[in-house]
Design an enzyme around this catalytic site. Structure first.
Site, PDB file in Angstrom:
ATOM      1  CE  LYS A  72      -3.921   2.213   2.728  1.00 34.24           C
ATOM      2  NZ  LYS A  72      -4.792   1.686   4.372  1.00 34.24           N
ATOM      3  CB  SER A 147      -7.907   3.602   3.138  1.00 37.27           C
ATOM      4  OG  SER A 147      -7.530   3.052   4.063  1.00 37.27           O
ATOM      5  CB  SER A 171      -7.985   0.511   5.772  1.00 32.95           C
ATOM      6  OG  SER A 171      -8.962   1.065   5.700  1.00 32.95           O
TER       7      SER A 171
HETATM    8  N1  GLN Z   1     -13.464   4.218   6.099  1.00 31.87           N
HETATM    9  C1  GLN Z   1     -12.301   4.409   7.749  1.00 31.87           C
HETATM   10  C2  GLN Z   1     -12.201   5.539   7.419  1.00 31.87           C
HETATM   11  O1  GLN Z   1     -12.205   6.556   6.543  1.00 31.87           O
HETATM   12  C3  GLN Z   1     -11.349   3.781   7.676  1.00 31.87           C
HETATM   13  C4  GLN Z   1     -10.570   3.766   6.645  1.00 31.87           C
HETATM   14  C5  GLN Z   1      -8.851   2.947   7.483  1.00 31.87           C
HETATM   15  O2  GLN Z   1      -9.378   1.857   7.953  1.00 31.87           O
HETATM   16  N2  GLN Z   1      -7.738   3.254   6.908  1.00 31.87           N
HETATM   17  O3  GLN Z   1     -11.556   6.599   8.255  1.00 31.87           O
END
Ligand code: GLN
Length: 481
Positions: A72, A147, A171
């Protein structure tokens, strides 16, 4: 069958039997990426030359010898771009390896390719990437989740053998569910965060995306463990995460949290999760009802704590040291304009929210109160784990949604993580694995089963997941690309 559809374990067998070489494993990826990534857009960049140099001298007898792993774009790999899918870091190149990367290298793996994501890991669909969205391999019109959407999509599309992502509120697990693969978020403190660009430091954790449960254990073994560079990484003796694989489920207790089986869940998701629970019973596990009474507050608490931490962490992007700098000779204007030009709308929304909840006069009402409720949420899990070995529930309330469907409604987007966030607030481990398909206008969309394990009991969690995986065929299905 191309090499790229193999799991890590299956690829290793071939490499060790000299039926394929690490260079061939890499070449196979290169052609697969050329064929499918124009439609998936899972990668932001790739450096074949650097990977080839490592593949040439790879020792296939090391734990991950010669296996390419996609990363990532939020984890630093020396000499590679690390944009966090943000314009503010366009052109930036890492000057060091994150600890997970040095550990992958020590295990013989080859970090290869930078995966698309929501900008600074803020989002649930990868639509917040400044460089264009990634597509779900099962239906290109839909999102792969986020994400870490790129990290999930490249594994599901067989353009990676496995990848690393990060999980702050879901995420890893949410995109793994939406793409039909395995995603593991380790216990907070299990994997070093050194070299992971910080979003919310008390929640962030790096973890693997893989095609099988065993592979998740192999990758975790390579990256886990205390790191003096990260004071929040702990010296809990890390057991071999694959040690319990293959054991049966006699005596294993799984808890169904009543707060996670609510109306509003997609009926096809609900049916698949209930069928998975019945399967577990037939495999010898005992299912009991548990309660996590503070669940309803998890999303609100998360959006106070995560934004507060993000507002502090992202203060470093000011045009002075990293990335984009606005053209002006006035210092204050330089700070303001660099950030205004560099950050996208969701990141700005989070910084503003986070600054607000920390500001004098509102701190007690929001930030302090959220911390107290976080403790209650953690206590819910501690109590449940007195009765059960793991919690079983959906990973997401619905299968993959259509791109563009939620971009105008941040609250609706935030609810995509309703079942994953509490696990981060409690700091424990959780994973998602494939447990069925929903039919949506003629397309098959994967459904994910979430198992939340006791802190530091990753080996037990993987044992429980593996027993189900071996008794079902869901993980063998592949999208037609
Ligand atoms: N979707 C969640 C957010 O937007 C989690 C994101 C993540 O785990 N990095 O914060």
């Amino acid at each position: 069958m191309s090499l790229t559809s193999l799991s890590i374990s299956a690829l290793q067998e071939k490499l060790r039997a000299r039926e394929a070489s690490p260079i061939e494993a890499l070449d196979a990826l290169e052609s697969r990426i050329a064929a499918v990534d124009p439609s998936i857009h899972g990668y932001l960049s790739r450096d074949y030359a650097a990977a080839r140099a490592l593949a040439e001298k790879a020792d296939v007898n090391l734990p991950l010898g010669g296996v390419p792993i996609a990363i990532k774009d939020v984890i630093n790999v020396i000499g590679e771009p690390c944009t966090c899918a943000s314009k503010i870091l366009l052109g930036y190149k890492s000057t060091y390896d994150a600890t997970v990367i040095s550990r992958l290298r020590a295990a013989g793996a080859i970090p290869f390719g930078r995966c698309n994501m929501d900008e600074f890991a803020m989002g649930s669909s990868t639509e917040n990437s400044a460089f264009g969205r990634s597509c779900n391999p099962w239906d290109l019109a839909r999102v792969p989740g986020g994400s870490s959407g790129g990290s999930a999509a490249v594994v599901a599309a067989d353009e990676a053998y496995a990848s690393l992502g990060s999980d702050t509120g879901g995420s890893i697990r949410q995109p793994a569910a939406l793409c039909g693969i395995v995603g593991l978020k380790p216990t907070y403190g299990c994997v070093s965060r050194y070299g992971l660009v910080a979003f919310a430091s008390s929640l962030d954790q790096i973890g693997p995306f893989t095609k099988t449960v065993r592979d998740a254990g192999l990758l975790l073994n390579a990256i886990a463990g205390r790191d003096p560079q990260d004071s929040t990484s702990l010296d809990v003796p890390t057991e071999d995460a694959t040690a319990l694989l293959g054991r049966d489920l006699k005596g294993v207790k799984l808890g169904m949290p009543k707060e996670y089986f609510i109306s509003g869940i997609d009926p096809q998701v609900d049916a698949s999760i209930r069928a998975a629970i019945a399967k577990y019973e037939s495999l010898g596990a005992e299912i009991v009802e548990v309660s996590l009474p503070h669940t309803e507050h998890a999303v609100s608490v998360y959006y106070v704590i995560a934004t507060a931490e993000a507002s502090a962490n992202l203060a470093r992007f000011d045009g002075v040291r990293y990335g984009h700098r606005a053209a002006t000779d006035n210092l204050l204007e330089m700070y303001g304009r660099s950030r205004a030009e560099g950050f996208g709308p969701e990141v700005k929304r989070r910084i503003i929210l986070g600054t607000y909840v920390l500001s004098s006069g509102y701190y007690d009402a929001y930030y302090l109160r959220a911390q107290k409720v976080r403790t209650l949420i953690r206590d819910d899990f501690t109590k449940a784990f007195e009765k059960v070995d793991a919690i079983i529930c959906p990973t997401t309330p619905e299968p993959a949604f259509l791109a563009g469907d939620r971009t105008d409604d941040p609250l609706k987007m935030y609810l995509a993580d309703i079942f994953t966030i509490a696990c981060n607030l409690a700091g424990t481990c959780g994973l998602s694995l494939p447990c069925g398909f929903a039919n949506e206008s003629g397309k098959q969309l994967p459904i994910g089963l979430q198992l939340i394990g006791q802190p530091w009991k990753e080996a037990r969690l993987l044992q429980i997941a593996h027993a189900y995986e071996q008794a079902t065929d869901w993980h063998k299905a592949r999208p037609a690309l």
